[in-house]
Design a protein around this motif. Structure first.
Motif, short mmCIF file in Angstrom:
data_model
loop_
_atom_site.label_atom_id
_atom_site.label_comp_id
_atom_site.label_asym_id
_atom_site.label_seq_id
_atom_site.Cartn_x
_atom_site.Cartn_y
_atom_site.Cartn_z
N ARG A 113 0.84 -1.21 0.00
CA ARG A 113 0.00 0.00 0.00
C ARG A 113 0.88 1.27 0.00
O ARG A 113 0.57 2.23 -0.68
CB ARG A 113 -0.94 0.01 1.21
N GLU A 117 0.87 4.18 -2.82
CA GLU A 117 0.64 5.59 -2.48
C GLU A 117 1.78 6.47 -2.99
O GLU A 117 1.54 7.52 -3.59
CB GLU A 117 0.53 5.72 -0.96
N LYS A 121 -0.75 5.57 -7.13
CA LYS A 121 -1.65 4.55 -7.68
C LYS A 121 -2.60 4.04 -6.60
O LYS A 121 -2.32 4.15 -5.41
CB LYS A 121 -0.86 3.37 -8.24
N GLU A 122 -3.69 3.46 -7.05
CA GLU A 122 -4.61 2.77 -6.15
C GLU A 122 -4.01 1.40 -5.81
O GLU A 122 -3.48 0.72 -6.68
CB GLU A 122 -5.97 2.56 -6.82
N TYR A 123 -4.12 1.00 -4.57
CA TYR A 123 -3.62 -0.31 -4.14
C TYR A 123 -4.43 -1.42 -4.79
O TYR A 123 -5.66 -1.34 -4.92
CB TYR A 123 -3.68 -0.44 -2.62
N ASP A 124 -3.74 -2.46 -5.19
CA ASP A 124 -4.35 -3.65 -5.76
C ASP A 124 -3.64 -4.85 -5.13
O ASP A 124 -2.40 -4.83 -5.00
CB ASP A 124 -4.15 -3.63 -7.28
#
Length: 143
Positions: A113, A117, A121-124
């Motif tokens: 995460r 950040e 980017k969004e966490y995946d």
């Protein structure tokens, strides 16, 4: 006169040496393998590598990590030995040579995460599976 002409022709035919900016320990470009050769050799066991690749992304907070990617989309996360040096934040797309220790790894969710950040980017969940490379030295090819 003939010798002068030969010297001038020889000088004109020489390929200029690559120039690199250096970060961390002093390393040389000699014997670096391609990112694809590296990906074929890396495993869960830590091993030493010297790799030539192209930077996809650099941490925009401090330059404390970067990623390399091959044409098939395999992702290599590069951090720096003992958090002892950073790279410039504006070198995405640059060719680099890195030397250090690498292995395949599943990152802790908090770490993944954090990297997402820092990269904006969004966490995946898939971000947890990665190849980690702890570089002792980095050469950034100058244009």
């Amino acid at each position: 006169m003939r010798y002068l002409l030969l010297i001038l022709v020889a000088f004109a035919c020489t390929v200029p040496a690559e120039k690199f900016g250096s970060h961390g320990d002093e390393i040389t470009p000699k014997s670096a393998i391609s990112i694809d050769e590296f990906l074929a050799q890396v495993s869960e066991e830590e091993n030493s590598f010297k790799v030539r690749g192209t930077i996809e992304e650099v941490c925009q907070m401090k330059g404390c990590w970067m990623t390399l990617r091959n044409d098939q989309g395999a992702n290599v996360r590069v951090t720096f030995k003992d958090y002892g040096f950073f790279v410039p934040k504006d070198i995405s797309g640059s060719e680099v040579i890195i030397e250090g220790i690498a292995s395949e790894e599943v990152l802790d969710e908090d770490v993944a995460r954090h990297y997402a950040e820092d990269g904006g980017k969004e966490y995946d969940e898939s971000m947890r599976n990665t190849i980690t490379f702890v570089a002792k030295g980095v050469l950034v090819k100058e244009s």
